[in-house]
Design a protein around this motif. Structure first.
Motif, PDB file in Angstrom:
ATOM      1  N   SER A  26       0.818  -1.207   0.000  1.00  0.00           N
ATOM      2  CA  SER A  26       0.000   0.000   0.000  1.00  0.00           C
ATOM      3  C   SER A  26       0.854   1.260   0.000  1.00  0.00           C
ATOM      4  CB  SER A  26      -0.911   0.010   1.218  1.00  0.00           C
ATOM      5  OG  SER A  26      -1.820  -1.042   1.159  1.00  0.00           O
ATOM      6  N   PRO A  32      -4.420   5.391   0.251  1.00  0.00           N
ATOM      7  CA  PRO A  32      -4.865   5.966   1.534  1.00  0.00           C
ATOM      8  C   PRO A  32      -4.963   4.894   2.621  1.00  0.00           C
ATOM      9  CG  PRO A  32      -6.420   6.480  -0.246  1.00  0.00           C
ATOM     10  CD  PRO A  32      -5.411   5.532  -0.797  1.00  0.00           C
ATOM     11  N   ILE A  33      -4.943   5.351   3.861  1.00  0.00           N
ATOM     12  CA  ILE A  33      -4.992   4.424   4.990  1.00  0.00           C
ATOM     13  C   ILE A  33      -6.318   3.669   5.014  1.00  0.00           C
ATOM     14  CG2 ILE A  33      -5.018   4.319   7.516  1.00  0.00           C
ATOM     15  CD1 ILE A  33      -2.950   6.527   7.503  1.00  0.00           C
ATOM     16  N   ARG A  34      -7.392   4.318   4.613  1.00  0.00           N
ATOM     17  CA  ARG A  34      -8.705   3.659   4.600  1.00  0.00           C
ATOM     18  C   ARG A  34      -8.698   2.445   3.667  1.00  0.00           C
ATOM     19  NH1 ARG A  34     -13.896   7.105   4.132  1.00  0.00           N
ATOM     20  NH2 ARG A  34     -14.676   6.077   5.963  1.00  0.00           N
ATOM     21  N   THR A  35      -8.033   2.569   2.523  1.00  0.00           N
ATOM     22  CA  THR A  35      -7.954   1.453   1.574  1.00  0.00           C
ATOM     23  C   THR A  35      -7.123   0.314   2.163  1.00  0.00           C
ATOM     24  OG1 THR A  35      -8.113   3.035  -0.230  1.00  0.00           O
ATOM     25  CG2 THR A  35      -7.343   0.834  -0.788  1.00  0.00           C
ATOM     26  N   THR A  36      -6.021   0.650   2.817  1.00  0.00           N
ATOM     27  CA  THR A  36      -5.181  -0.371   3.438  1.00  0.00           C
ATOM     28  C   THR A  36      -5.944  -1.095   4.548  1.00  0.00           C
ATOM     29  OG1 THR A  36      -3.257   1.011   2.991  1.00  0.00           O
ATOM     30  CG2 THR A  36      -2.970  -0.780   4.554  1.00  0.00           C
ATOM     31  N   ALA A  37      -6.654  -0.340   5.358  1.00  0.00           N
ATOM     32  CA  ALA A  37      -7.426  -0.948   6.447  1.00  0.00           C
ATOM     33  C   ALA A  37      -8.534  -1.845   5.898  1.00  0.00           C
ATOM     34  CB  ALA A  37      -8.017   0.136   7.331  1.00  0.00           C
ATOM     35  N   THR A  38      -9.156  -1.427   4.811  1.00  0.00           N
ATOM     36  CA  THR A  38     -10.203  -2.245   4.193  1.00  0.00           C
ATOM     37  C   THR A  38      -9.615  -3.552   3.679  1.00  0.00           C
ATOM     38  OG1 THR A  38     -11.384  -0.239   3.556  1.00  0.00           O
ATOM     39  CG2 THR A  38     -12.009  -2.265   2.435  1.00  0.00           C
ATOM     40  N   THR A  88     -13.270   1.377  -2.028  1.00  0.00           N
ATOM     41  CA  THR A  88     -13.042   2.744  -1.561  1.00  0.00           C
ATOM     42  C   THR A  88     -12.895   3.730  -2.718  1.00  0.00           C
ATOM     43  OG1 THR A  88     -10.665   2.332  -1.393  1.00  0.00           O
ATOM     44  CG2 THR A  88     -11.990   2.018   0.602  1.00  0.00           C
TER      45      THR A  88
END
Length: 103
Positions: A26, A32-38, A88
């Motif tokens: 990532s 973005p962090i949201r994509t990594t967390a997803t 995302t």
């Protein structure tokens, strides 16, 4: 059984190498962090789904092709990352994901 041997048997965070792989990939793709967390959530959900599934072992001790496919962590993490990009709405080409994932 002593507490030292129990700590070595059970990892604190399961699949840490796959999570590290997702985070490194990532960052290389500047996601973005949201994509990594997803992607990490998708990875954990899939592992829970697979662990609850009945595994078929052949008479010679080998596993079938379907279970062998689920054991390929590079393919699984790259797929989770691609799905997270779709969910995302972060546009990344599959070619870019595969190139970074397999280097």
């Amino acid at each position: 059984m002593s507490s030292d041997t129990m700590q070595k048997d059970i990892p604190l965070i399961p699949n840490m190498s796959a999570i590290q792989f997702l985070r490194q990939t990532s960052s290389m793709l500047d996601l973005p962090i949201r994509t990594t967390a997803t992607a990490i959530v998708y990875f954990h959900r899939f592992n829970v789904f697979i662990s609850n599934r009945e595994k078929v072992v052949n008479m010679d001790g080998s596993i079938n092709a379907e279970d062998a496919l689920y054991n390929n962590e590079e393919l699984l993490t790259t797929t989770c990352l691609q799905l997270a990009c779709k969910a995302t709405e972060v546009p990344r080409k599959v070619r870019d994901l595969v190139n970074v994932g397999y280097r």
